[in-house]
Design an enzyme around this catalytic site. Sequence first.
Site, PDB file in Angstrom:
ATOM      1  N   HIS A   1       0.829  -1.210   0.000  1.00 32.49           N
ATOM      2  CA  HIS A   1       0.000   0.000   0.000  1.00 32.49           C
ATOM      3  C   HIS A   1       0.869   1.268   0.000  1.00 32.49           C
ATOM      4  O   HIS A   1       2.055   1.238   0.325  1.00 32.49           O
ATOM      5  CB  HIS A   1      -0.910   0.022   1.228  1.00 32.49           C
ATOM      6  CG  HIS A   1      -0.139   0.042   2.521  1.00 32.49           C
ATOM      7  ND1 HIS A   1       0.413   1.194   3.055  1.00 32.49           N
ATOM      8  CD2 HIS A   1       0.191  -0.957   3.367  1.00 32.49           C
ATOM      9  CE1 HIS A   1       1.040   0.909   4.172  1.00 32.49           C
ATOM     10  NE2 HIS A   1       0.927  -0.398   4.393  1.00 32.49           N
TER      11      HIS A   1
ATOM     12  N   GLU B   1      -1.916  -6.837   7.790  1.00 34.15           N
ATOM     13  CA  GLU B   1      -0.536  -6.788   8.275  1.00 34.15           C
ATOM     14  C   GLU B   1      -0.390  -7.561   9.591  1.00 34.15           C
ATOM     15  O   GLU B   1      -1.386  -7.831  10.289  1.00 34.15           O
ATOM     16  CB  GLU B   1      -0.112  -5.318   8.463  1.00 34.15           C
ATOM     17  CG  GLU B   1       1.323  -5.092   8.923  1.00 34.15           C
ATOM     18  CD  GLU B   1       2.371  -5.637   7.957  1.00 34.15           C
ATOM     19  OE1 GLU B   1       2.390  -6.874   7.760  1.00 34.15           O
ATOM     20  OE2 GLU B   1       3.172  -4.845   7.443  1.00 34.15           O
TER      21      GLU B   1
END
Length: 220
Positions: A9, A83
């Site tokens: 990202h 994550e």
Amino acid sequence: MTLFGLVRHGQTEFNRQGLFQGVSDVPLNDTGREQAHRALDALPPIAWDAALSSTLSRAEETARIIAEDHAIPFAGTDARLVEIDWGAAEGNPVGEMEDRYPGRTFPGRETTQSVIDRATAALDEIASQRPDQNLLVVAHGTLIRLLLSGVTGEHLPSIPNGTLSQLEVVTGPEQETWTVSMVAGEELAPRTRTVPRDGTPRFALPDHHLRPRGLEPARD
């Protein structure tokens, strides 16, 4: 064979400030949005069939920006691609927490094996459902780095925001073949691992892989 383009990202304010981010749902900043717009620049053109992401907003927004820019269908999110959970380190300065907890032994931190197991399970399922497709998957730096390290057996450096890595997965009734051919936009000689489909962990990494290669040891 399913080709995965793994994109980290774009930048967030936690990234900019050097804070542990993990499962904290921090949005992109303006730099991160610009990185998303440029994520596929200067890369060989690939006909991507769909884009997916983790459920965290910074990954989903990055995926949606890329999908809109390149007319790629957005195919949804998968919670297994979020994550690593940094536990007590979430939202705190990296240097400060590494001083306090050498080896990133933060209370409540998710294990390396847990991250790899859920990431590989997600990609294995997607590959089985979408054989012979090229899929962009927007996820997170540590998850991508640990996944690629598991396949290559190498201790890798940090994955920069907005960069693309390539991973091919071939699934069969008894075994899978995983091949890494690009890391953070840099092509490399393919690294391949074949693993049995018997329910055992596909890849294992020692905990020192939690810290990117080349990162200076925590200060005394």
